[in-house]
Design an enzyme around this catalytic site. Structure first.
Site, PDB file in Angstrom:
ATOM      1  N   ASP A 190       2.624   1.886  -3.294  1.00 39.08           N
ATOM      2  CA  ASP A 190       2.952   2.191  -4.704  1.00 39.08           C
ATOM      3  C   ASP A 190       2.212   3.424  -5.192  1.00 39.08           C
ATOM      4  OD1 ASP A 190       0.498   0.801  -4.815  1.00 39.08           O
ATOM      5  OD2 ASP A 190       1.053  -0.387  -6.591  1.00 39.08           O
ATOM      6  N   HIS A 219       0.828  -1.213   0.000  1.00 40.08           N
ATOM      7  CA  HIS A 219       0.000   0.000   0.000  1.00 40.08           C
ATOM      8  C   HIS A 219       0.858   1.258   0.000  1.00 40.08           C
ATOM      9  CE1 HIS A 219      -4.168  -1.312   0.066  1.00 40.08           C
ATOM     10  NE2 HIS A 219      -3.762  -2.364   0.753  1.00 40.08           N
ATOM     11  N   ASP A 245       1.681  -4.194  -9.636  1.00 40.68           N
ATOM     12  CA  ASP A 245       1.328  -5.525 -10.148  1.00 40.68           C
ATOM     13  C   ASP A 245       1.751  -5.671 -11.609  1.00 40.68           C
ATOM     14  OD1 ASP A 245       0.168  -5.534  -7.688  1.00 40.68           O
ATOM     15  OD2 ASP A 245      -1.895  -5.447  -8.414  1.00 40.68           O
ATOM     16  N   GLY A 303      -9.111 -13.532  -7.806  1.00 41.10           N
ATOM     17  CA  GLY A 303      -9.700 -12.972  -6.586  1.00 41.10           C
ATOM     18  C   GLY A 303      -8.896 -13.282  -5.334  1.00 41.10           C
ATOM     19  N   SER A 357      -2.734 -10.824  -8.359  1.00 39.25           N
ATOM     20  CA  SER A 357      -2.647 -10.026  -9.591  1.00 39.25           C
ATOM     21  C   SER A 357      -3.042 -10.796 -10.837  1.00 39.25           C
ATOM     22  CB  SER A 357      -1.239  -9.472  -9.789  1.00 39.25           C
ATOM     23  OG  SER A 357      -0.942  -8.595  -8.789  1.00 39.25           O
TER      24      SER A 357
HETATM   25  C1  GLA Z   1      -3.191  -4.022  -5.179  1.00 39.52           C
HETATM   26  C2  GLA Z   1      -2.903  -2.930  -6.182  1.00 39.52           C
HETATM   27  C3  GLA Z   1      -1.432  -2.533  -6.131  1.00 39.52           C
HETATM   28  C4  GLA Z   1      -0.981  -2.214  -4.709  1.00 39.52           C
HETATM   29  C5  GLA Z   1      -1.412  -3.315  -3.749  1.00 39.52           C
HETATM   30  C6  GLA Z   1      -1.134  -2.967  -2.321  1.00 39.52           C
HETATM   31  O1  GLA Z   1      -2.522  -5.203  -5.535  1.00 39.52           O
HETATM   32  O2  GLA Z   1      -3.236  -3.357  -7.475  1.00 39.52           O
HETATM   33  O3  GLA Z   1      -1.209  -1.441  -6.993  1.00 39.52           O
HETATM   34  O4  GLA Z   1      -1.470  -0.977  -4.311  1.00 39.52           O
HETATM   35  O5  GLA Z   1      -2.781  -3.624  -3.874  1.00 39.52           O
HETATM   36  O6  GLA Z   1       0.233  -2.840  -2.104  1.00 39.52           O
END
Ligand code: GLA
Length: 415
Positions: free
Chosen positions: A80, A78, A204, A155, A159
């Site tokens: 990026d 959390h 991701d 889910g 990613s």
């Molecule tokens: C999801 C988002 C990423 C990142 C993470 C938390 O995977 O797609 O961009 O913010 O949450 O680190």
């Protein structure tokens, strides 16, 4: 060597045959890098499923095939979207995209796993992230028939969407001969998600385009500079993933709220994003309690990620593991994105570490609110770790989890 460099080179790939499958990270047409020799490639059955789906749906063989991996984030959670530092690995679970020239005027995309067809002629397609990838692709895309499939669990916070989007963008590169810088391909896919209302960061997609085998990818999300950080050998460093299978319906809203909170604090501090904040700035500002906690997490998490890279490079795995546990605690207490199931797994892992079982560290990975936890342990400790985590989970929730080990692979490639 160009980090996460463009991997599409040489002549246009012909129809896929088994012996043309190369590991992501090994540029087609080049001898495999001996360091990457055992870098895993997408499983044959996934490649075959993709080709069979294209043939059965469109009656045409694949002219181009591309793969892109899922990811787990080792640390840097959390941050990026605040221009922070992240350290994901691409994992040996892939999305596959296969394509062939279409006879009709439109590009059609068939998602094999969802049994869903979209067409660039078809208004509903305009609202999907896949359609947005095609729309945003910076070259004329000729009419194509495309089939997609993936073995990245959906889910689960691994990613799966980014993997499919990057695989699609990569097959478009092959079909158009327009090669994108991996950073630009990641950005394109990130913007495609924004187009459909998912305000994600770039981590991701960047992991999916740019990771290198047997390495974590250090990404500075402000400058978008990346660096491959070699991981210790598997006997010293195994990554076990545990999917809580917790329903994540609230995740998108809660994620957007976290992102908005960070933007508000940055505005209040008069900085572009929270990457520029430090502890003193936060202590001095008059922030609401919630905003203060969110900002404290971001500042400390960036620092932990910087140190985690140092510890990996120094081979200090005990210190690296401590940073993972600290990251989880911060996400649980300050950022409030964990859940009891993730905490149970991390607590069990902490007990195993304290008992000398060979656990290095553990934390939730990805956006949270369910999804997956990772436990990093010595290779020889995988079986006992998995057994104990399963036992702790069953005893707390009366249902099973199925831990699995992932390997760090390279980013997207044309096969
Ligand atoms: C999801 C988002 C990423 C990142 C993470 C938390 O995977 O797609 O961009 O913010 O949450 O680190």
């Amino acid at each position: 060597m160009e980090r996460g460099g463009i991997r599409i080179s040489g002549p246009r790939p012909k129809n896929l045959t088994i012996d043309k499958i190369v590991a992501p990270g090994s540029p087609p047409g080049m001898a495999p890098d001996p360091m990457n020799d055992h870098a895993p490639a997408p499983p044959l059955q996934t490649v075959v499923r993709a080709g069979a789906g294209l043939r059965s749906r469109f009656g045409t063989p694949a002219a181009w095939t591309a793969a892109a991996p899922g990811r787990v984030n080792l640390i840097g959670e959390h941050v990026d979207y605040s221009g922070g530092l992240v350290l994901p690995i691409a994992i040996d679970r892939w999305a596959l995209a296969v394509a062939a020239p279409a006879r009709g005027p439109a590009t059609r995309v068939f998602s094999i796993d969802l049994d869903r067809m979209e067409s660039t002629d078809d208004p509903p397609a305009g609202s999907s992230a896949l359609a947005a990838v095609i729309r945003r692709f910076p070259a004329d895309v000729p009419p194509l028939d495309i089939a997609l499939t993936s073995d990245v669990p959906r889910g689960a916070g691994l990613s799966s969407s980014a993997a499919v989007e990057v695989a699609l963008a990569t097959v478009l590169e092959a079909a158009t001969d327009e090669r994108l810088h991996p950073r630009d391909k990641a950005r394109l896919c990130q913007l495609a998600e924004h187009d459909v209302g998912v305000p994600c960061g770039i981590m991701d997609m960047y992991a999916a385009t740019s990771a290198e085998p047997m390495c974590a990818l250090s990404i500075d999300c402000e400058t978008l500079v990346t660096r491959a950080v070699p991981l210790p050998p598997p006997e010293d460093f195994a990554v076990v993933v545990i999917n809580t299978k917790v329903n994540r319906t609230l995740a998108v809203t809660a994620y957007a709220e976290r992102r908005e909170a960070c933007a508000q604090v940055a505005a209040q501090l008069d900085i572009a994003n929270l990457r520029a904040a430090d502890r003193t700035m936060i202590d001095r500002a008059s922030l609401s309690l919630v905003h203060r906690r969110r900002a404290e997490h971001v500042v400390a998490e960036n620092d932990r990620t910087r140190r985690a890279v140092e510890m990996l490079e120094r081979g200090d795995l005990a210190a690296f593991g401590d940073l993972l546990f600290a990251s989880h605690d911060s996400l649980r207490v300050l950022y409030e994105v964990s859940c009891p199931e993730l905490d149970t797994i991390v607590d069990a892992a902490r007990r195993l570490r304290d008992d000398g079982v060979g656990v290095i560290g553990a934390r939730m990975t990805g956006a949270g609110f369910g999804g997956c936890a990772i436990v990093v342990c010595r290779g020889g400790a995988v079986a006992e770790t998995a057994r104990q985590i399963r036992a702790a989970f069953v005893s707390a929730y009366g249902r099973e989890v199925a831990p699995f080990v992932v390997r760090a692979v390279g980013g997207s490639a044309v096969l």
